[in-house]
Design a protein around this motif. Structure first.
Motif, PDB file in Angstrom:
ATOM      1  N   THR A  39       0.745  -1.192  -0.215  1.00  0.00           N
ATOM      2  CA  THR A  39      -0.181  -0.004  -0.070  1.00  0.00           C
ATOM      3  C   THR A  39       0.939   1.266   0.016  1.00  0.00           C
ATOM      4  O   THR A  39       2.057   1.264   0.640  1.00  0.00           O
ATOM      5  N   SER A  40       0.312   2.249  -0.509  1.00  0.00           N
ATOM      6  CA  SER A  40       0.993   3.573  -0.663  1.00  0.00           C
ATOM      7  C   SER A  40       0.094   4.692  -0.542  1.00  0.00           C
ATOM      8  O   SER A  40      -1.145   4.650  -1.264  1.00  0.00           O
ATOM      9  N   ARG A  41       0.338   5.485   0.458  1.00  0.00           N
ATOM     10  CA  ARG A  41      -0.284   6.618   0.366  1.00  0.00           C
ATOM     11  C   ARG A  41       0.490   7.885   0.498  1.00  0.00           C
ATOM     12  O   ARG A  41       1.332   7.858   1.487  1.00  0.00           O
ATOM     13  N   GLY A  42       0.403   8.912  -0.343  1.00  0.00           N
ATOM     14  CA  GLY A  42       1.475  10.016  -0.221  1.00  0.00           C
ATOM     15  C   GLY A  42       2.683   9.711  -0.688  1.00  0.00           C
ATOM     16  O   GLY A  42       3.695  10.259  -0.545  1.00  0.00           O
ATOM     17  N   VAL A  57      -2.682  -6.750  -6.643  1.00  0.00           N
ATOM     18  CA  VAL A  57      -3.519  -6.519  -5.479  1.00  0.00           C
ATOM     19  C   VAL A  57      -2.891  -5.416  -4.529  1.00  0.00           C
ATOM     20  O   VAL A  57      -3.248  -5.258  -3.354  1.00  0.00           O
ATOM     21  N   SER A  58      -2.170  -4.431  -5.079  1.00  0.00           N
ATOM     22  CA  SER A  58      -1.258  -3.473  -4.372  1.00  0.00           C
ATOM     23  C   SER A  58      -2.512  -2.416  -4.746  1.00  0.00           C
ATOM     24  O   SER A  58      -3.412  -2.375  -5.433  1.00  0.00           O
ATOM     25  N   ARG A  59      -2.373  -1.367  -3.389  1.00  0.00           N
ATOM     26  CA  ARG A  59      -3.311  -0.331  -3.361  1.00  0.00           C
ATOM     27  C   ARG A  59      -2.470   0.891  -3.139  1.00  0.00           C
ATOM     28  O   ARG A  59      -1.761   1.111  -2.296  1.00  0.00           O
ATOM     29  N   HIS A  60      -2.746   2.012  -4.046  1.00  0.00           N
ATOM     30  CA  HIS A  60      -2.069   3.105  -3.820  1.00  0.00           C
ATOM     31  C   HIS A  60      -2.940   4.412  -3.977  1.00  0.00           C
ATOM     32  O   HIS A  60      -4.005   4.537  -4.877  1.00  0.00           O
ATOM     33  N   THR A  61      -2.968   5.423  -3.042  1.00  0.00           N
ATOM     34  CA  THR A  61      -3.794   6.545  -2.738  1.00  0.00           C
ATOM     35  C   THR A  61      -2.913   7.829  -2.559  1.00  0.00           C
ATOM     36  O   THR A  61      -2.129   7.636  -1.754  1.00  0.00           O
ATOM     37  N   ASP A  62      -3.362   8.737  -3.444  1.00  0.00           N
ATOM     38  CA  ASP A  62      -2.605   9.872  -3.584  1.00  0.00           C
ATOM     39  C   ASP A  62      -1.211   9.918  -3.659  1.00  0.00           C
ATOM     40  O   ASP A  62      -0.450  10.491  -2.817  1.00  0.00           O
ATOM     41  N   SER A  63      -0.693   8.855  -4.427  1.00  0.00           N
ATOM     42  CA  SER A  63       0.688   8.846  -4.579  1.00  0.00           C
ATOM     43  C   SER A  63       1.021   9.128  -6.107  1.00  0.00           C
ATOM     44  O   SER A  63       0.117   9.486  -6.801  1.00  0.00           O
ATOM     45  N   ALA A  78      -4.553  -4.316  -9.171  1.00  0.00           N
ATOM     46  CA  ALA A  78      -4.138  -2.962  -8.697  1.00  0.00           C
ATOM     47  C   ALA A  78      -4.980  -2.017  -8.747  1.00  0.00           C
ATOM     48  O   ALA A  78      -5.858  -1.706  -9.806  1.00  0.00           O
ATOM     49  N   GLU A  79      -5.207  -1.272  -7.672  1.00  0.00           N
ATOM     50  CA  GLU A  79      -6.027   0.009  -7.726  1.00  0.00           C
ATOM     51  C   GLU A  79      -5.075   1.269  -7.334  1.00  0.00           C
ATOM     52  O   GLU A  79      -4.085   1.433  -6.300  1.00  0.00           O
ATOM     53  N   PHE A  80      -5.517   2.369  -8.275  1.00  0.00           N
ATOM     54  CA  PHE A  80      -4.978   3.721  -7.925  1.00  0.00           C
ATOM     55  C   PHE A  80      -5.973   4.700  -7.633  1.00  0.00           C
ATOM     56  O   PHE A  80      -6.875   4.773  -8.604  1.00  0.00           O
ATOM     57  N   THR A  81      -5.824   5.338  -6.648  1.00  0.00           N
ATOM     58  CA  THR A  81      -6.940   6.197  -6.396  1.00  0.00           C
ATOM     59  C   THR A  81      -6.321   7.663  -6.187  1.00  0.00           C
ATOM     60  O   THR A  81      -5.312   7.768  -5.020  1.00  0.00           O
ATOM     61  N   GLY A  82      -6.627   8.584  -6.752  1.00  0.00           N
ATOM     62  CA  GLY A  82      -6.136  10.118  -6.733  1.00  0.00           C
ATOM     63  C   GLY A  82      -4.774   9.947  -7.025  1.00  0.00           C
ATOM     64  O   GLY A  82      -4.246  11.026  -6.446  1.00  0.00           O
ATOM     65  N   CYS A  83      -4.411   9.333  -7.757  1.00  0.00           N
ATOM     66  CA  CYS A  83      -2.748   9.230  -7.942  1.00  0.00           C
ATOM     67  C   CYS A  83      -2.341   9.923  -9.269  1.00  0.00           C
ATOM     68  O   CYS A  83      -3.289  10.214 -10.272  1.00  0.00           O
ATOM     69  N   LYS A  84      -1.249  10.296  -9.299  1.00  0.00           N
ATOM     70  CA  LYS A  84      -0.452  11.412 -10.526  1.00  0.00           C
ATOM     71  C   LYS A  84       0.402  10.299 -11.238  1.00  0.00           C
ATOM     72  O   LYS A  84       1.410   9.737 -10.610  1.00  0.00           O
TER      73      LYS A  84
END
Length: 198
Positions: A39-42, A57-63, A78-84
């Motif tokens: 997981t990654s956030r920021g 199955v990794s999760r990336h948020t605001d990264s 894999a899921e990317f939420t709010g990522c650049k």
């Protein structure tokens, strides 16, 4: 934010379920690193290279993954939420099924990618390269797809409702069963030279 890690190469490391919150990598290389269920956030990755990396199955948020290169990576579920992910390139990656919600994927290269059944919602994808990509049955709703490279893209059965299709040449894509809304239909009709009147 912690000090950035720069110009480091990571080989054959097990980062299974690693929490990458707020990590900052610049010009690093990751080869055969297992990021399954990570997981990654920021987190920030700038100009990094990922080769044969497992993102299953990794999760990336605001990264941010800006100007990165992904080669033969596996992004199964894999899921990317709010990522650049601006300016990044995906080469021979397993991207099914990928879920992207919000964020900015402008100038991304996904040429020839297998994106069947993927879900892209509310994301900016201006000037992305989707030429030759297979988006059959994919969902791209509320997506900024202006000036995307579409040549040879397969859109059969894809749901494009609410997305900006400026620059889409309908004859350049496979479009049987593609779902669009009334406004998009008028836009595409004009692109084909029709004069729409009441």
């Amino acid at each position: 934010m912690p000090e950035p890690i720069e110009d480091v190469t990571f080989h054959d490391e097990d980062w299974y379920a690693e929490d990458l919150a707020d990590r900052h990598f610049v010009a690093c290389a990751f080869h055969r690193v297992d990021l399954t269920e990570a997981t990654s956030r920021g987190a920030t990755f700038v100009g990094c290279t990922f080769g044969d990396v497992q993102f299953n199955v990794s999760r990336h948020t605001d990264s941010a993954f800006t100007r990165c290169t992904f080669i033969r990576c596996n992004l199964f579920e894999a899921e990317f939420t709010g990522c650049k992910v601006i300016g990044s390139t995906f080469d021979r990656c397993d991207l099914r099924p990928l879920t992207v919600t919000g964020g900015d994927w402008s100038f991304v290269t996904l040429a020839g990618a297998d994106l069947r059944g993927g879900r892209f919602t509310g994301v900016r994808m201006r000037e992305a390269d989707l030429s030759g990509a297979d988006l059959s049955g994919a969902t791209l709703t509320g997506v900024d797809l202006s000036d995307v490279q579409w040549r040879g893209t397969r859109l059969s059965g894809a749901d494009l409702r609410g997305s900006d299709l400026a620059g889409l040449e309908p004859t350049a894509v496979q479009r049987a069963g593609t779902i669009i809304d009334v406004f998009q239909a008028a836009t595409l009709a004009r692109a084909l030279g029709f004069d729409i009147r009441d």
